[in-house]
Design a protein around this motif. Structure first.
Motif, short mmCIF file in Angstrom:
data_model
loop_
_atom_site.label_atom_id
_atom_site.label_comp_id
_atom_site.label_asym_id
_atom_site.label_seq_id
_atom_site.Cartn_x
_atom_site.Cartn_y
_atom_site.Cartn_z
N LYS A 64 0.74 -1.23 0.00
CA LYS A 64 0.02 0.03 0.15
C LYS A 64 0.91 1.20 0.08
CE LYS A 64 -4.08 -1.93 1.85
NZ LYS A 64 -4.35 -3.12 2.79
N ALA A 65 2.08 1.32 0.70
CA ALA A 65 2.78 2.45 0.82
C ALA A 65 3.28 2.65 -0.49
CB ALA A 65 4.01 2.17 1.84
N TRP A 66 3.79 1.49 -1.14
CA TRP A 66 4.53 1.70 -2.62
C TRP A 66 3.34 2.39 -3.64
CZ3 TRP A 66 3.15 -1.90 -6.61
CH2 TRP A 66 3.94 -1.51 -7.84
N LYS A 67 2.27 1.88 -3.50
CA LYS A 67 1.06 2.38 -4.37
C LYS A 67 0.62 3.75 -3.91
CE LYS A 67 -0.72 -1.82 -6.03
NZ LYS A 67 -1.74 -2.75 -6.27
N GLU A 68 0.60 4.21 -2.77
CA GLU A 68 -0.18 5.20 -2.37
C GLU A 68 0.40 6.35 -1.54
OE1 GLU A 68 -3.95 4.25 -0.16
OE2 GLU A 68 -4.00 2.07 -1.04
N SER A 69 1.79 5.87 -1.43
CA SER A 69 2.37 7.19 -0.48
C SER A 69 3.33 7.93 -1.39
CB SER A 69 3.18 6.39 0.64
OG SER A 69 4.09 7.34 1.29
N ASP A 70 3.29 9.29 -1.02
CA ASP A 70 4.12 10.34 -1.78
C ASP A 70 5.47 10.52 -1.07
OD1 ASP A 70 2.94 11.34 0.62
OD2 ASP A 70 2.00 13.10 -0.41
N ASP A 71 5.61 9.91 0.03
CA ASP A 71 6.82 9.93 0.64
C ASP A 71 7.77 8.59 0.70
OD1 ASP A 71 8.91 10.23 2.44
OD2 ASP A 71 7.76 11.16 3.90
N SER A 72 8.95 8.54 -0.07
CA SER A 72 9.43 7.39 -0.13
C SER A 72 10.00 6.79 1.31
CB SER A 72 10.56 7.46 -1.19
OG SER A 72 11.64 8.46 -0.83
N SER A 73 10.43 7.66 2.19
CA SER A 73 10.82 7.24 3.30
C SER A 73 10.05 6.37 4.19
CB SER A 73 11.32 8.36 4.02
OG SER A 73 10.07 9.11 4.72
N GLU A 74 8.52 6.39 3.96
CA GLU A 74 7.89 5.47 4.65
C GLU A 74 8.00 4.12 4.35
OE1 GLU A 74 3.80 7.02 3.84
OE2 GLU A 74 4.34 9.03 4.73
N MET A 75 8.08 3.76 2.88
CA MET A 75 8.28 2.40 2.77
C MET A 75 9.63 2.05 3.35
SD MET A 75 8.57 1.22 -1.22
CE MET A 75 9.07 -0.33 -1.79
N GLU A 76 10.48 2.54 3.57
CA GLU A 76 11.68 2.14 4.08
C GLU A 76 11.52 2.02 5.53
OE1 GLU A 76 14.57 5.28 2.80
OE2 GLU A 76 13.85 4.90 0.87
N VAL A 77 10.52 2.56 6.08
CA VAL A 77 10.19 2.16 7.80
C VAL A 77 9.69 0.82 7.60
CG1 VAL A 77 8.95 3.00 9.91
CG2 VAL A 77 10.15 4.71 8.42
N ILE A 78 8.58 0.61 6.88
CA ILE A 78 8.03 -0.47 6.58
C ILE A 78 8.70 -1.74 6.43
CG2 ILE A 78 6.00 -1.69 5.70
CD1 ILE A 78 5.00 1.29 5.32
N LEU A 79 9.53 -1.40 5.38
CA LEU A 79 10.57 -2.55 5.03
C LEU A 79 11.59 -2.86 6.19
CD1 LEU A 79 11.39 -4.03 2.59
CD2 LEU A 79 12.89 -2.32 2.05
N SER A 80 12.01 -1.93 7.20
CA SER A 80 12.87 -2.28 8.04
C SER A 80 12.25 -3.09 8.98
CB SER A 80 13.46 -1.07 8.63
OG SER A 80 12.57 -0.29 9.43
N SER A 81 10.74 -2.79 9.21
CA SER A 81 10.00 -3.69 10.13
C SER A 81 9.98 -5.21 9.52
CB SER A 81 8.77 -2.97 10.13
OG SER A 81 7.85 -3.81 10.86
N MET A 82 9.77 -5.11 8.33
CA MET A 82 9.82 -6.33 7.68
C MET A 82 11.05 -7.36 8.20
SD MET A 82 7.68 -6.91 4.76
CE MET A 82 7.28 -8.58 5.33
#
Ligand code: HMH
Length: 221
Positions: A64-82
């Motif tokens: 969802k972050a990849w599709k809907e977010s306008d801020d690339s740092s958000e995806m990185e926070v989620i990825l670090s969580s994974m």
């Protein structure tokens, strides 16, 4: 209504249920050293099953972050969580071996099944990123607040449980929860009212599921 800092507004509004989830009798028993180790073993086995369902939920938030977010740092926070979840699953396995818990034989209890089903419902592409990230924050924040309580000065947490408490109660995990909260707040601040309502209801359901989850180990009839 002022929409920025929505999480803080909701925490004030829903203080009682939040406290119920973060200062549950099971957590208080760890903190005061009276915890029943059988209850801890129950939690350990059940949480291992939960975390296995939580990983695909986090993956769905990543999509969802990849599709809907306008801020690339958000995806990185989620990825670090994974990435951390990979560690966490390994930790559960080694911890279970220490306690003599046979993970392959753990049967998910009803509260756990219900919670995992709820997570699965949130994985649907129909669930907005804003709703999913709010749930994600709440799930992590409850563990952070709960286990941090067991590490505070004056707590009598048994030595054998300190490492478990540090997993979620450490400052780094606290920072990570703050990052998630910021992301959630940013999206809640610009979402339409109907999605805002869905996010609030979802947050409350997370808190209820967390209470039921603790109840499996402590105090549930
Ligand atoms: C039930 N809630 C439950 N288990 C967890 N491991 C977390 C939250 C945090 O990851």
């Amino acid at each position: 209504m002022e929409k920025s800092g929505m999480i803080d507004t909701w925490m004030r509004k829903h203080r009682l249920i939040y406290t119920g989830a973060t200062k549950h009798p099971f957590i208080l028993s760890i903190r005061d050293g009276t915890v029943d180790f059988e209850a801890f073993k129950t939690w350990l086995g059940q949480d291992y099953i939960f975390v296995r369902a939580f990983a695909p939920f986090v993956a769905s938030v990543l999509i969802k972050a990849w599709k809907e977010s306008d801020d690339s740092s958000e995806m990185e926070v989620i990825l670090s969580s994974m990435a951390s979840l990979n560690d966490e699953i390994a930790w559960f396995k080694s911890e279970a071996a220490k306690w003599g818990v046979q993970l392959s034989e753990v049967v998910p209890q009803k509260a756990n099944q219900d919670y995992c089903r709820f997570l699965e419902s949130l994985m649907s592409p129909d669930v907005e990123y804003t709703v999913a990230i709010t749930a994600f924050w709440a799930i992590e924040a409850v563990y952070q607040a709960s286990f941090a309580l067991c590490l505070e000065d004056g707590s009598k947490t048994p030595a054998k449980l300190r490492e478990a408490c540090r997993r979620w109660g450490n400052d780094g995990f606290g920072q990570y929860c703050n990052s998630l909260q910021k992301i959630a707040n940013r999206h809640l601040g610009k979402t339409p009212d109907d999605v805002l309502t869905k996010a609030e209801v979802t947050l409350l359901r997370v808190l209820e599921h967390e209470v039921e989850f603790w109840n499996m180990s402590h105090g549930a009839a």
